[in-house]
Design a protein around this motif. Structure first.
Motif, PDB file in Angstrom:
ATOM      1  N   GLY A 204       0.814  -1.215   0.000  1.00  0.00           N
ATOM      2  CA  GLY A 204       0.000   0.000   0.000  1.00  0.00           C
ATOM      3  C   GLY A 204       0.841   1.256   0.000  1.00  0.00           C
ATOM      4  N   GLY A 205       2.072   1.152  -0.419  1.00  0.00           N
ATOM      5  CA  GLY A 205       2.982   2.298  -0.488  1.00  0.00           C
ATOM      6  C   GLY A 205       4.302   1.984   0.200  1.00  0.00           C
ATOM      7  N   TRP A 206       5.100   3.014   0.336  1.00  0.00           N
ATOM      8  CA  TRP A 206       6.395   2.855   0.998  1.00  0.00           C
ATOM      9  C   TRP A 206       6.184   2.865   2.502  1.00  0.00           C
ATOM     10  CZ3 TRP A 206      10.250   1.031  -1.638  1.00  0.00           C
ATOM     11  CH2 TRP A 206      10.279   1.228  -3.010  1.00  0.00           C
ATOM     12  N   ASN A 207       6.689   1.825   3.153  1.00  0.00           N
ATOM     13  CA  ASN A 207       6.615   1.707   4.603  1.00  0.00           C
ATOM     14  C   ASN A 207       7.858   0.958   5.075  1.00  0.00           C
ATOM     15  OD1 ASN A 207       6.189  -1.053   4.140  1.00  0.00           O
ATOM     16  ND2 ASN A 207       3.978  -0.882   4.346  1.00  0.00           N
ATOM     17  N   ASP A 208       7.903   0.559   6.327  1.00  0.00           N
ATOM     18  CA  ASP A 208       9.088  -0.129   6.856  1.00  0.00           C
ATOM     19  C   ASP A 208       9.405  -1.409   6.079  1.00  0.00           C
ATOM     20  OD1 ASP A 208       9.395   1.845   8.754  1.00  0.00           O
ATOM     21  OD2 ASP A 208       8.520   0.669  10.394  1.00  0.00           O
ATOM     22  N   THR A 209       8.382  -2.160   5.701  1.00  0.00           N
ATOM     23  CA  THR A 209       8.593  -3.423   4.989  1.00  0.00           C
ATOM     24  C   THR A 209       9.147  -3.188   3.584  1.00  0.00           C
ATOM     25  OG1 THR A 209       6.820  -4.488   6.242  1.00  0.00           O
ATOM     26  CG2 THR A 209       7.462  -5.532   4.163  1.00  0.00           C
ATOM     27  N   SER A 210       8.511  -2.305   2.824  1.00  0.00           N
ATOM     28  CA  SER A 210       8.965  -2.059   1.453  1.00  0.00           C
ATOM     29  C   SER A 210      10.331  -1.363   1.445  1.00  0.00           C
ATOM     30  CB  SER A 210       7.933  -1.259   0.657  1.00  0.00           C
ATOM     31  OG  SER A 210       7.570  -0.074   1.317  1.00  0.00           O
TER      32      SER A 210
END
Length: 93
Positions: free
Chosen positions: A65-71
């Motif tokens: 769903g966008g850039w976050n800690d995982t991506s």
């Protein structure tokens, strides 16, 4: 670089000399024909740096769903100079 970045920041590249920094996912550094994605929006005046990521990172960012800690952990963003950025773009577009 050592110091916090600002719009006038420069870095020394052994191949291209003093250039502005740019940011890529770790996959693009040595990749060839793996896709080259850049933000759709123009850079902000206070943060004019180029950045790009590969097809795999694009898929993870969409899945998340966008850039976050995982991506961002998957991308492992690294700093390179703008000259290297352009060479990497040519190899991966």
């Amino acid at each position: 670089m050592g110091n916090p970045l600002n719009k006038d920041s420069k870095m020394e590249c052994s191949r291209h000399g003093v250039r502005s920094p740019a940011f890529i996912c770790k996959h693009l550094q040595h990749g060839e024909q793996i896709g080259f994605f850049e933000p759709e929006d123009a850079p902000e005046p206070d943060w004019p740096f180029k950045n790009a990521w590969c097809s795999e990172c694009e898929a993870i960012a969409i899945e998340q769903g966008g850039w976050n800690d995982t991506s961002e952990a998957f991308a492992q963003v690294m700093t390179i100079c703008e000259g290297c950025f352009e060479e990497i773009r040519q190899r991966n577009v």
